[in-house]
Design a protein around this motif. Structure first.
Motif, mmCIF file in Angstrom:
data_model
loop_
_atom_site.group_PDB
_atom_site.id
_atom_site.type_symbol
_atom_site.label_atom_id
_atom_site.label_comp_id
_atom_site.label_asym_id
_atom_site.label_seq_id
_atom_site.Cartn_x
_atom_site.Cartn_y
_atom_site.Cartn_z
ATOM 1 N N LYS A 242 13.752 76.474 -20.736
ATOM 2 C CA LYS A 242 14.305 77.013 -21.979
ATOM 3 C C LYS A 242 15.602 77.813 -21.778
ATOM 4 N N LEU A 243 16.175 77.797 -20.581
ATOM 5 C CA LEU A 243 17.281 78.704 -20.312
ATOM 6 C C LEU A 243 18.478 78.461 -21.231
ATOM 7 N N LYS A 244 18.812 77.220 -21.486
ATOM 8 C CA LYS A 244 19.969 76.954 -22.348
ATOM 9 C C LYS A 244 19.694 77.407 -23.784
ATOM 10 N N ASP A 245 18.491 77.148 -24.273
ATOM 11 C CA ASP A 245 18.135 77.614 -25.625
ATOM 12 C C ASP A 245 18.206 79.139 -25.702
ATOM 13 N N ILE A 246 17.755 79.786 -24.669
ATOM 14 C CA ILE A 246 17.786 81.251 -24.617
ATOM 15 C C ILE A 246 19.231 81.745 -24.599
ATOM 16 N N ALA A 247 20.065 81.109 -23.781
ATOM 17 C CA ALA A 247 21.477 81.500 -23.689
ATOM 18 C C ALA A 247 22.180 81.356 -25.032
ATOM 19 N N GLU A 248 21.862 80.291 -25.748
ATOM 20 C CA GLU A 248 22.479 80.094 -27.052
ATOM 21 C C GLU A 248 21.996 81.140 -28.048
ATOM 22 N N ALA A 249 20.742 81.566 -27.921
ATOM 23 C CA ALA A 249 20.238 82.650 -28.777
ATOM 24 C C ALA A 249 20.970 83.962 -28.485
ATOM 25 N N PHE A 250 21.466 84.092 -27.252
ATOM 26 C CA PHE A 250 22.246 85.272 -26.867
ATOM 27 C C PHE A 250 23.749 85.084 -27.130
ATOM 28 N N ASN A 251 24.067 83.946 -27.766
ATOM 29 C CA ASN A 251 25.454 83.640 -28.137
ATOM 30 C C ASN A 251 26.377 83.573 -26.915
ATOM 31 N N LEU A 252 25.904 82.950 -25.842
ATOM 32 C CA LEU A 252 26.695 82.799 -24.627
ATOM 33 C C LEU A 252 27.368 81.428 -24.595
ATOM 34 N N ASP A 253 28.491 81.352 -23.945
ATOM 35 C CA ASP A 253 29.239 80.100 -23.789
ATOM 36 C C ASP A 253 28.592 79.267 -22.687
ATOM 37 N N THR A 254 27.903 78.189 -23.080
ATOM 38 C CA THR A 254 27.194 77.349 -22.109
ATOM 39 C C THR A 254 27.994 76.103 -21.723
ATOM 40 N N SER A 255 29.276 76.065 -22.090
ATOM 41 C CA SER A 255 30.083 74.865 -21.838
ATOM 42 C C SER A 255 30.580 74.783 -20.398
ATOM 43 N N THR A 256 30.525 75.893 -19.665
ATOM 44 C CA THR A 256 31.032 75.890 -18.295
ATOM 45 C C THR A 256 30.211 76.857 -17.445
ATOM 46 N N THR A 257 29.978 76.477 -16.200
ATOM 47 C CA THR A 257 29.201 77.354 -15.315
ATOM 48 C C THR A 257 29.964 78.620 -14.970
ATOM 49 N N SER A 258 31.294 78.562 -15.042
ATOM 50 C CA SER A 258 32.089 79.733 -14.661
ATOM 51 C C SER A 258 31.971 80.892 -15.650
ATOM 52 N N TYR A 260 29.147 82.088 -16.253
ATOM 53 C CA TYR A 260 27.954 82.763 -15.739
ATOM 54 C C TYR A 260 26.872 82.922 -16.804
ATOM 55 N N TRP A 261 26.822 81.951 -17.709
ATOM 56 C CA TRP A 261 25.866 82.055 -18.795
ATOM 57 C C TRP A 261 24.429 82.049 -18.300
ATOM 58 N N ARG A 262 24.155 81.290 -17.236
ATOM 59 C CA ARG A 262 22.789 81.253 -16.705
ATOM 60 C C ARG A 262 22.357 82.626 -16.212
ATOM 61 N N ASP A 263 23.239 83.278 -15.470
ATOM 62 C CA ASP A 263 22.916 84.582 -14.906
ATOM 63 C C ASP A 263 22.742 85.626 -16.002
ATOM 64 N N TRP A 314 7.866 84.518 -1.315
ATOM 65 C CA TRP A 314 7.112 84.943 -2.489
ATOM 66 C C TRP A 314 7.250 86.433 -2.753
ATOM 67 N N LEU A 315 7.569 87.198 -1.724
ATOM 68 C CA LEU A 315 7.719 88.644 -1.899
ATOM 69 C C LEU A 315 9.101 89.007 -2.426
ATOM 70 N N ALA A 316 10.100 88.180 -2.145
ATOM 71 C CA ALA A 316 11.440 88.406 -2.691
ATOM 72 C C ALA A 316 11.466 87.879 -4.125
ATOM 73 N N PRO A 317 11.751 88.717 -5.111
ATOM 74 C CA PRO A 317 11.707 88.268 -6.508
ATOM 75 C C PRO A 317 12.796 87.237 -6.801
ATOM 76 N N PRO A 318 12.588 86.365 -7.791
ATOM 77 C CA PRO A 318 13.575 85.326 -8.107
ATOM 78 C C PRO A 318 14.757 85.817 -8.932
ATOM 79 N N LEU A 319 14.823 87.113 -9.223
ATOM 80 C CA LEU A 319 15.950 87.693 -9.951
ATOM 81 C C LEU A 319 16.516 88.848 -9.127
ATOM 82 N N SER A 320 17.814 88.779 -8.813
ATOM 83 C CA SER A 320 18.494 89.833 -8.048
ATOM 84 C C SER A 320 17.702 90.256 -6.814
ATOM 85 N N PRO A 321 17.276 89.306 -5.984
ATOM 86 C CA PRO A 321 16.388 89.655 -4.866
ATOM 87 C C PRO A 321 17.006 90.607 -3.847
ATOM 88 N N SER A 322 18.324 90.520 -3.645
ATOM 89 C CA SER A 322 18.933 91.358 -2.617
ATOM 90 C C SER A 322 18.986 92.830 -2.995
#
Length: 352
Positions: A242-258, A260-263, A314-322
């Protein structure tokens, strides 16, 4: 082999609990006599409770082990009727949910009872709707004449077998399953996606191994870390995607990876998941505090000279792990007993 594992378990237990050594030798002899007579042995309630708690402590994939000794252990090995079993399962869900103040809990049954669900609570998966991870279980339920609504969030029934009888299904009592609608106060369009998730993850497809004995039916739960829902369940391409649907709900530009809409979408959505649970009065932990809790667990274990093992990925979270401490550490993935063991190829954290 079973005698060796039982002996090691009893010695470790009695030593850790500071029980007199002569009592340990007496109990080992009792177990040896029972094994010689029957080929196996039976844990008493204290052994079952200790073993289940230590199994959580030894769970390499779990970041929530700080609370291992707070596990509520329900000894339900005596249950042998369908009515008792179904009542006890719904009782586990109700008590573990605890009106949102989730309690870590395990219910241990005899091996005459079999559960086919991966978790006691899961959403169904159809060809074009729902959770793809549940498609096989959904097909099994449909084969048993269960009919879902074909929505994204149909709660699957419990699928079970008692005493090698044919498989049955049980639809949970209405209102039993607590769910949380995902909202974001700054982006009301997110609510229009009608996303929600259930409050308690109750794992039901793992074996509990204690002292050489295997309990095949021992559903257990902790509580969620927000990234399990906000990253894995909703945005993995092989899950709800659902990431793209979520991004569009946040009014983010999903036309290009640059852009950073996914992040950007991932961060805001996990914020939404966490605060939606909190506003609903349901226990949840964010990945920063989960890491701090795990650091406390490591310190506690080091203070009593117990080695901390873990599965780093599994111990390193999938969001901002560092940004959390356990990302920067290595862990020995050694498997110890007692423990929770995966059946076939299933993977995941046992308590999340």
């Amino acid at each position: 082999m079973i005698q060796e594992k039982a002996t090691t378990f009893i010695i470790d237990m009695y030593k850790e609990l500071n029980i007199d050594e002569t009592k340990a030798h007496k109990r080992i002899q009792e177990i040896q006599d029972e094994i010689n007579q029957t080929g196996t042995y039976t844990h008493n309630k204290d052994e079952l409770e200790y073993g289940a708690k230590v199994a959580w402590r030894n769970s390499n994939r779990c970041i929530g082990r700080l609370f291992w000794d707070k596990l509520t252990v329900r000894d339900l090995r005596h249950i042998n009727s369908e009515k008792q079993f179904l009542h006890s399962i719904e009782e586990h869900i109700e008590q573990a949910t605890n009106n949102g103040k989730i309690k870590p809990m395990i219910s241990i049954y005899s091996n005459q009872i079999e559960i086919k669900n991966e978790q006691l609570i899961r959403y169904a998966g159809y060809e074009n709707y729902g959770d793809p991870k549940s498609r096989e279980t959904t097909q099994l339920a449909q084969h048993l004449n269960w009919q879902g609504k074909h929505s994204d969030f149909d709660i699957l029934p419990l699928i079970y077998r008692i005493n090698k009888q044919p498989l049955q299904f049980h639809s949970y009592t209405e209102g039993l399953i607590k769910e949380v609608s995902i909202k974001h106060e700054q982006f009301p369009a997110l609510e229009k996606l009608q996303l929600k998730w259930y409050a308690v993850p109750i794992i039901s497809n793992m074996d509990l191994e204690i002292g050489g004995l295997y309990y095949h039916t021992a559903p257990f739960n902790g509580w969620y870390m927000e990234t399990e829902i906000g990253v894995r369940n909703f945005t993995d391409e092989y899950r709800y995607d659902k990431l793209k649907d979520i991004a569009e709900a946040f009014n983010l530009d999903t036309s290009t990876t640059s852009s950073y809409w996914r992040d950007k979408a991932l961060v805001e959505f996990n914020y939404a998941v966490f605060h939606s649970f909190k506003q609903s009065g349901v226990s949840i932990v964010d990945h920063y505090n989960a890491s701090k809790q795990f650091k406390k667990f490591e310190d506690n274990e080091n203070n009593v000279n117990r080695k901390v093992t873990g599965k780093w990925s599994w111990l390193a979270p999938p969001l901002s792990p560092s940004l959390v401490h356990n990302y920067h550490k290595g862990y020995d993935n050694e498997m110890r007993s007692p423990n929770f063991l995966y059946k076939q190829t299933e993977q995941g954290c046992p308590f999340h």
